[in-house]
Design a protein around this motif. Structure first.
Motif, PDB file in Angstrom:
ATOM      1  N   VAL A  64       4.538   3.816  -4.552  1.00  0.00           N
ATOM      2  CA  VAL A  64       3.632   4.727  -5.274  1.00  0.00           C
ATOM      3  C   VAL A  64       3.047   5.788  -4.346  1.00  0.00           C
ATOM      4  O   VAL A  64       2.015   6.380  -4.659  1.00  0.00           O
ATOM      5  N   GLU A  65       3.697   6.047  -3.236  1.00  0.00           N
ATOM      6  CA  GLU A  65       3.188   7.033  -2.286  1.00  0.00           C
ATOM      7  C   GLU A  65       3.073   8.438  -2.915  1.00  0.00           C
ATOM      8  O   GLU A  65       2.029   9.084  -2.848  1.00  0.00           O
ATOM      9  N   TYR A 137       0.204  -7.752 -13.076  1.00  0.00           N
ATOM     10  CA  TYR A 137      -0.846  -8.350 -12.240  1.00  0.00           C
ATOM     11  C   TYR A 137      -0.574  -9.825 -12.010  1.00  0.00           C
ATOM     12  O   TYR A 137      -0.619 -10.327 -10.904  1.00  0.00           O
ATOM     13  N   ASN A 167       7.683 -11.566  -2.561  1.00  0.00           N
ATOM     14  CA  ASN A 167       6.567 -10.645  -2.802  1.00  0.00           C
ATOM     15  C   ASN A 167       7.024  -9.391  -3.539  1.00  0.00           C
ATOM     16  O   ASN A 167       6.460  -8.324  -3.368  1.00  0.00           O
ATOM     17  N   VAL A 168       8.072  -9.556  -4.313  1.00  0.00           N
ATOM     18  CA  VAL A 168       8.630  -8.426  -5.048  1.00  0.00           C
ATOM     19  C   VAL A 168       8.486  -8.686  -6.545  1.00  0.00           C
ATOM     20  O   VAL A 168       8.812  -9.768  -7.034  1.00  0.00           O
ATOM     21  N   GLY A 176      12.371  -2.863  -8.141  1.00  0.00           N
ATOM     22  CA  GLY A 176      11.481  -3.795  -7.461  1.00  0.00           C
ATOM     23  C   GLY A 176      10.329  -3.038  -6.824  1.00  0.00           C
ATOM     24  O   GLY A 176      10.494  -1.928  -6.321  1.00  0.00           O
ATOM     25  N   ILE A 177       9.133  -3.641  -6.880  1.00  0.00           N
ATOM     26  CA  ILE A 177       7.971  -3.051  -6.216  1.00  0.00           C
ATOM     27  C   ILE A 177       7.294  -4.159  -5.416  1.00  0.00           C
ATOM     28  O   ILE A 177       7.278  -5.322  -5.855  1.00  0.00           O
ATOM     29  N   ARG A 178       6.756  -3.835  -4.257  1.00  0.00           N
ATOM     30  CA  ARG A 178       6.006  -4.825  -3.479  1.00  0.00           C
ATOM     31  C   ARG A 178       4.780  -5.239  -4.289  1.00  0.00           C
ATOM     32  O   ARG A 178       4.076  -4.389  -4.857  1.00  0.00           O
ATOM     33  N   SER A 179       4.508  -6.526  -4.329  1.00  0.00           N
ATOM     34  CA  SER A 179       3.406  -7.004  -5.164  1.00  0.00           C
ATOM     35  C   SER A 179       2.075  -6.404  -4.719  1.00  0.00           C
ATOM     36  O   SER A 179       1.183  -6.175  -5.539  1.00  0.00           O
ATOM     37  N   GLU A 180       1.936  -6.075  -3.396  1.00  0.00           N
ATOM     38  CA  GLU A 180       0.681  -5.492  -2.905  1.00  0.00           C
ATOM     39  C   GLU A 180       0.407  -4.120  -3.516  1.00  0.00           C
ATOM     40  O   GLU A 180      -0.731  -3.644  -3.522  1.00  0.00           O
ATOM     41  N   GLU A 181       1.458  -3.460  -3.988  1.00  0.00           N
ATOM     42  CA  GLU A 181       1.275  -2.109  -4.533  1.00  0.00           C
ATOM     43  C   GLU A 181       1.028  -2.101  -6.041  1.00  0.00           C
ATOM     44  O   GLU A 181       0.741  -1.043  -6.619  1.00  0.00           O
ATOM     45  N   PRO A 183      -1.456  -3.308  -7.938  1.00  0.00           N
ATOM     46  CA  PRO A 183      -2.776  -2.829  -8.401  1.00  0.00           C
ATOM     47  C   PRO A 183      -2.890  -1.296  -8.338  1.00  0.00           C
ATOM     48  O   PRO A 183      -3.485  -0.677  -9.224  1.00  0.00           O
ATOM     49  N   ALA A 184      -2.312  -0.696  -7.301  1.00  0.00           N
ATOM     50  CA  ALA A 184      -2.363   0.772  -7.201  1.00  0.00           C
ATOM     51  C   ALA A 184      -1.560   1.414  -8.325  1.00  0.00           C
ATOM     52  O   ALA A 184      -1.976   2.420  -8.914  1.00  0.00           O
ATOM     53  N   LYS A 187      -3.593   1.154 -11.474  1.00  0.00           N
ATOM     54  CA  LYS A 187      -4.745   2.067 -11.422  1.00  0.00           C
ATOM     55  C   LYS A 187      -4.294   3.515 -11.673  1.00  0.00           C
ATOM     56  O   LYS A 187      -4.955   4.276 -12.381  1.00  0.00           O
TER      57      LYS A 187
ATOM     58  N   VAL B  19      12.541  -3.024  -0.936  1.00  0.00           N
ATOM     59  CA  VAL B  19      11.286  -3.764  -1.062  1.00  0.00           C
ATOM     60  C   VAL B  19      11.308  -5.123  -0.365  1.00  0.00           C
ATOM     61  O   VAL B  19      10.269  -5.776  -0.239  1.00  0.00           O
ATOM     62  N   ASP B  34       8.879  -9.893   4.988  1.00  0.00           N
ATOM     63  CA  ASP B  34       7.836 -10.902   5.043  1.00  0.00           C
ATOM     64  C   ASP B  34       8.041 -11.980   6.105  1.00  0.00           C
ATOM     65  O   ASP B  34       7.334 -12.989   6.111  1.00  0.00           O
ATOM     66  N   ASP B  58      -8.599  -7.100  -4.156  1.00  0.00           N
ATOM     67  CA  ASP B  58      -7.471  -6.889  -5.065  1.00  0.00           C
ATOM     68  C   ASP B  58      -6.502  -5.801  -4.614  1.00  0.00           C
ATOM     69  O   ASP B  58      -5.981  -5.040  -5.434  1.00  0.00           O
ATOM     70  N   ASN B  59      -6.286  -5.691  -3.322  1.00  0.00           N
ATOM     71  CA  ASN B  59      -5.367  -4.682  -2.782  1.00  0.00           C
ATOM     72  C   ASN B  59      -5.754  -3.251  -3.129  1.00  0.00           C
ATOM     73  O   ASN B  59      -4.887  -2.389  -3.309  1.00  0.00           O
ATOM     74  N   LEU B  60      -7.030  -3.014  -3.253  1.00  0.00           N
ATOM     75  CA  LEU B  60      -7.542  -1.660  -3.460  1.00  0.00           C
ATOM     76  C   LEU B  60      -8.742  -1.439  -2.547  1.00  0.00           C
ATOM     77  O   LEU B  60      -9.354  -2.400  -2.076  1.00  0.00           O
ATOM     78  N   TRP B  71     -10.280   6.484  -4.272  1.00  0.00           N
ATOM     79  CA  TRP B  71      -9.752   5.125  -4.085  1.00  0.00           C
ATOM     80  C   TRP B  71      -8.464   5.220  -3.266  1.00  0.00           C
ATOM     81  O   TRP B  71      -7.792   6.258  -3.223  1.00  0.00           O
ATOM     82  N   TYR B  73      -5.265   2.414  -1.249  1.00  0.00           N
ATOM     83  CA  TYR B  73      -4.753   1.035  -1.219  1.00  0.00           C
ATOM     84  C   TYR B  73      -4.275   0.714   0.192  1.00  0.00           C
ATOM     85  O   TYR B  73      -3.790   1.584   0.909  1.00  0.00           O
ATOM     86  N   GLU B  75      -1.857  -0.823   1.718  1.00  0.00           N
ATOM     87  CA  GLU B  75      -0.489  -0.764   2.232  1.00  0.00           C
ATOM     88  C   GLU B  75       0.059   0.652   2.328  1.00  0.00           C
ATOM     89  O   GLU B  75       1.205   0.850   2.717  1.00  0.00           O
ATOM     90  N   MET B  76      -0.723   1.621   1.970  1.00  0.00           N
ATOM     91  CA  MET B  76      -0.267   3.019   2.049  1.00  0.00           C
ATOM     92  C   MET B  76       0.072   3.363   3.505  1.00  0.00           C
ATOM     93  O   MET B  76      -0.759   3.200   4.406  1.00  0.00           O
TER      94      MET B  76
END
Lengths: 910, 87
Positions: A64-65, A137, A167-168, A176-181, A183-184, A187, B19, B34, B58-60, B71, B73, B75-76
């Motif tokens: 999502v960069e 989520y 984590n995908v 596929g998206i990294r799970s950490e991304e 929430p972004a 949003k 990914v 990972d 929550d990763n934000l 806002w 995140y 991992e950016m």
């Protein structure tokens, strides 16, 4: 071993047809024993092969960069003029893209830092992520503790991320998206709530009186997708001319001068005259963003140069840096720089909008000036150029398009349709097919991949050695090049764009956008080291826009059932309440329902596109294409030279034709069955289980019901009714009747730009999805199974009189009335073996073209290979097949489409 | 943040393929994102390592580098961010 009783219960459609002497996997000609491999096999260079293997090992990945920086900047400029606000957002997004350069690359850059990366554009379409946010989520939270070992288990389906792992998180079974991304991502989707083209478009399309009908049509999948927010651009030909001719600094200078000239002056245009100032300012902003993006890559190359121990690799990084530092500002000096420039422009356009089918056009002619001068001066050898062209193929194969599930999966089969055209005529009417185009074919043979797909603009004037090289490339089994009739395409262009000034000279610039969309182009003069060349490039709006795709057999189904869709139980159309006592009455009712369909889809999509042009207009594409820079107008202000590009796409033409023929014969002429008996057979799927019960929508898997014998005779008669593809005037006259109505009918409808629409007759992969929602049809096709592919291909197994009979059937109508027609032919490798076979393939193509056909493409493959690939996909990661206008990796195709390709008539002799 | 919690995609020597995996430029081999980082680890500029980043769960989080505190995140990747500064 199964008992005979069980065998009877499980009888498959394929077995029943075989018993009737009409096997669905029909072979024309003498069957060849054993498995025949493809004859032509050339290897890529080690460098190209290594980079291709990386692709084959990569997953379709999303980050999502880009949307993050776009949205962050957009938020800052509330109240700004929309095109300036968008340009600032684009500049910020491009300026912040993370560069990634791989060892061995000579051509660099891409859509994202992932090798096969893409990203969502929530300003265009966001509701999917909002609706899915809970699921996404949950998946992200559940995956937090997964081990590294778990991640190594990549599933079948090539690079598709079909399910969550490690984590995908899988989006739509494809990306596929990294799970950490996650929430972004969620949003971002909510940030565009009530502002995206999708949501605003929806708000206003609801004001169209026909909106309710449109919604019912979408729910029944009579129409495949809305075009305004899914793929608002594409199926067009890009134009690389301006950056190649002037360099980015030259363009900045040009825009600044123009800005001074137009600021505050209407120059007689009270509507958009003043807007020209904002347009030039926006172009300056995005070019600055693109320069930042290129220079960030140069900086990364310098960093890698410094930290790389291997001196030869370090030197290559230095060369990359030097190349990028130059072309960020100036006109390219060499073929390599020019090719790199076209790549980065291509990726820039694809990052600006959700696009499928941004075709590079006639690259071999666009880049010929650099090729000619490099070869003449000894700066490059043909072998070096051929390697660069192979690397170009890798770069383009890595392009992914992120759009909605239905579009990416159901329509595109994950393909991105970057179609490179070759051949045709030059500005002065002389034949092309130059040396560079020969090398493009050679590179396509050596490095076999999906992108760019190739098209030959067939003209009788083209050199024989070029055409034979095209035929040889087809034999390699890649499915490319497809052959498009240059003269028929030019006739279409003159007819459709004549009102906008299209003349014979511009018509000669023709190229194919997307899989086979004839697109308006033009010529521009380019000077390189004092020598002038005329190069072709796109000059028209997208043709991915308008009404896309109408399921013809489903409309006919609704006619038979008084406007009701029995699959959903919904009354889609107003009941016609006619008895349909004559074939003419049936046909008339079909036309009426069809026109209702087109009308409501045209008006609602016009609204969506209008929102797009107001808030999401293209800036990058709008400085590339003539005549935007000259006129100071963007796409939405009719800055392009040709704007009558919106079209009406159909699907399932031949299934509909065969169904009408069967009704005409069995119900209206022979009166063997009443319409009610036919309806009953259709509703009961001719005594077969439903596809849902069988658990498969594939043609070959359909199973007879235990009590299904009641419908045996009517099913037999429907299957044996005359069929298109056999040079049978009875059947072919119905095709002619349809085309003579359909093509002129489409021109009654108007796009938001006030231009007449036209017919587009391709299927892509929609014949699978729309087939899956359609009941059985009176041609004997079973419910849920695919339609006949393309628009001129026969239904599998029904063309029994050889290719020339098929060609006669296909050319009973004037193909120049339509943007295209589409014919796929499957040929056994042994039928075109050796130099003699290459000649035969060319002669076959020539015969079809001379009959006035628009398009033909071939699958040179032994069906036994395809069956083995279906059973053992792990052994066939690199197997390519031609589907319908595109070449795709076998393992990335859905099973119904795989079955349909297997079932296509196989020509063992031509 | 302790080094043991880092992934390979937190390293300057890592080039992401997709990914799940990427290239370790030092070892010249494909590596799963990972799996544990190694001796070659060089911290990659990311928002989570930036002096301006404040996590909000929550990763934000938020970016304090700009007045309106947008806002952000964690991992950016921030190699192109002119406001980035290691914490």
């Amino acid at each position: 071993m199964a008992t005979p009783v069980v065998e009877q219960r499980q009888k498959l459609l394929a077995e029943i047809l075989m018993e009737k002497g009409i096997p669905i996997e029909y072979r024309y000609g003498k069957e060849h024993e054993g498995v025949s491999d493809r004859e032509i096999k050339n290897d890529p260079t080690p460098r190209a092969n290594q980079l291709k293997n990386l692709y084959l090992n990569s997953l379709s990945s999303v980050n999502v960069e880009f949307p993050y920086w776009y949205t962050r900047e957009w938020r800052k400029w509330d109240g700004e003029i929309p095109i300036i606000r968008r340009a600032k957002a684009l500049k910020a997004a491009f300026s912040h893209l993370t560069p990634a350069i791989w060892p061995g690359e000579k051509l660099v850059m891409g859509k994202t830092y992932y090798y096969r990366g893409s990203f969502p554009m929530p300003w265009l379409s966001n509701t999917f992520f909002m609706a899915k946010s809970d699921d996404l989520y949950k998946a992200a939270l559940a995956r937090g503790g997964a081990s590294a070992g778990e991640e190594a288990k990549f599933g079948a389906g090539g690079g598709n991320v079909t399910q969550d792992f490690g984590n995908v998180v899988s989006i739509a079974g494809k990306f596929g998206i990294r799970s950490e991304e996650v929430p972004a991502l969620v949003k971002l989707a909510y940030e565009w709530k009530d502002k995206s083209v999708e949501e605003l478009g929806h708000k206003y399309e609801m004001m169209v009186p026909e909106y309710d009908l449109k919604e019912k049509i979408m729910r029944s999948v009579i129409c495949m997708f809305d075009s305004g927010y899914t793929l608002p651009q594409g199926r067009e030909v890009i134009n690389y001319y301006y950056p190649l001719a002037y360099g980015f600094d030259g363009l900045l200078k040009m825009c600044r001068e123009r800005k001074d000239k137009v600021a505050g002056r209407a120059d007689g245009d009270g509507l958009v005259g003043i807007d020209r100032l904002y347009y030039y300012e926006a172009v300056i902003l995005v070019i600055e963003g693109l320069q930042n993006w290129i220079l960030n890559y140069a900086k990364e190359a310098r960093r890698l140069e410094a930290i790389t121990d291997d001196p030869s690799q370090s030197k290559e990084y230095a060369e990359i840096a030097e190349m990028l530092e130059w072309i960020a500002h100036n006109q390219p000096r060499t073929f390599k720089e020019a090719l790199q420039m076209t790549c980065l422009i291509h990726f820039a356009v694809l990052n600006e909008d959700a696009i499928s089918g941004m075709s590079p056009g006639r690259v071999g002619q666009v880049l010929y000036p650099w090729y000619e001068q490099d070869i003449e001066s000894g700066r490059a050898t043909k072998e070096e150029i051929c390697e660069l062209l192979q690397l170009h193929r890798v770069k383009f194969t890595c392009i992914d398009a992120f759009a909605s599930t239905g579009v990416v999966g159901g329509v595109l089969s994950s393909n991105t349709f970057n179609n490179l055209s070759m051949g045709g005529l030059n500005k002065f009417g002389d034949p092309e097919g130059n040396e560079l185009e020969m090398l493009i074919l050679e590179a396509g043979m050596r490095l076999q991949s999906t992108q760019p797909t190739l098209s030959c603009l067939y003209d009788d004037k083209l050199p024989e050695d070029f055409l034979l090289k095209c035929a040889e490339t087809v034999k390699s089994g890649t499915g490319y090049p497809a052959f498009m009739n240059n003269q028929i395409g030019m006739q279409f262009l003159m007819g459709q764009y004549g009102e906008e000034g299209m003349d014979i000279t511009d018509a000669r610039a023709i190229a194919i956008g997307g899989c086979l969309e004839t697109s308006p182009c033009t010529w521009k003069p380019l000077t390189l080291n004092g020598k002038e060349y005329w190069i072709p490039g796109g000059a028209g709006q997208p043709t991915s826009v308008g009404v896309h795709f109408i399921a013809n057999p489903k409309v006919l189904e609704c006619v038979l059932f008084n406007g009701k869709d029995h699959r959903t139980g919904e009354q889609v159309y107003p009941p016609h309440n006619r008895k349909l006592e004559t074939f003419e009455e049936l046909w008339q009712t079909f036309c009426e329902y069809y026109e209702m369909t087109v009308d409501c889809l045209a008006t609602t999509n016009n609204i969506q596109h209008d929102i797009w042009r107001k808030n999401n207009m293209t800036v990058i594409n709008s400085f590339l294409k003539p005549d935007c820079l000259d006129r100071g107008l963007h796409i939405g202000q009719l800055g392009y030279r040709y704007n009558a590009t919106f079209n009406i796409e159909s699907c399932g033409t031949i299934t509909m034709v065969n169904s009408l023929v069967a009704l005409k014969k069995l119900v209206y002429e022979d009166k063997k069955y009443t319409l009610d008996e036919m309806r009953d057979a259709i509703l009961n799927n001719f005594g077969f289980k439903t596809a849902k019960e069988v658990g498969s929508f594939s043609l070959l898997s359909q199973v007879k019901r235990e009590d299904g014998a009641k419908y045996d005779q009517i099913h037999h008669d429907c299957l044996m009714a005359p069929k298109y593809g056999n040079d049978d005037p009875y059947a072919d006259s119905v095709l002619r009747m349809y085309e003579d109505w359909f093509c002129p009918m489409t021109r009654k409808y108007e796009s938001l730009y006030g231009k007449k629409m036209y017919a587009c007759q391709i299927s892509v992969s929609t014949h699978g999805v729309q087939g899956s929602v359609t009941l059985a049809s009176s041609d004997g096709r079973l419910a849920g199974t695919t339609y006949a592919d393309a628009s001129m291909s026969a239904y599998p197994g029904t063309d029994r009189n050889g290719p020339f009979a098929l060609f006669n059937s296909a050319t009973v109508w004037d193909h120049s009335m339509s943007q295209n027609s589409q014919m796929n032919l499957k040929i056994h490798p042994s039928a075109v073996k050796g130099p003699e076979g290459t000649r035969k393939l060319l002669d076959l193509t020539r015969a079809y073209m001379r009959k006035g056909a628009f398009h033909i493409q071939y699958n040179v493959v032994d069906s036994k290979v395809l069956k083995d690939a279906q059973a053992h996909p792990e052994n066939y990661r690199e197997l390519l097949v031609r589907v319908a206008g595109f070449t795709q990796y076998w393992v990335e195709l859905g099973k119904p489409i795989q079955d349909e390709v297997i079932a296509r008539t196989e020509y063992e002799e031509i | 943040m302790e080094i043991k919690t880092l992934h390979h995609n937190d390293c300057m020597n890592f080039c992401p393929l997709d990914v799940a995996k990427g290239l370790c430029r030092r070892k010249n081999e494909l590596t799963l994102i990972d799996s544990n980082t190694c001796d070659c680890y060089v911290k990659l500029p990311k928002c989570k390592f930036c002096v301006n980043y404040v996590a909000s769960g929550d990763n934000l989080g938020i970016c304090k580098a700009e007045k309106d505190e947008p806002w952000a995140y964690p991992e950016m990747i921030a190699v192109t961010c002119e406001m980035f500064s290691f914490a």
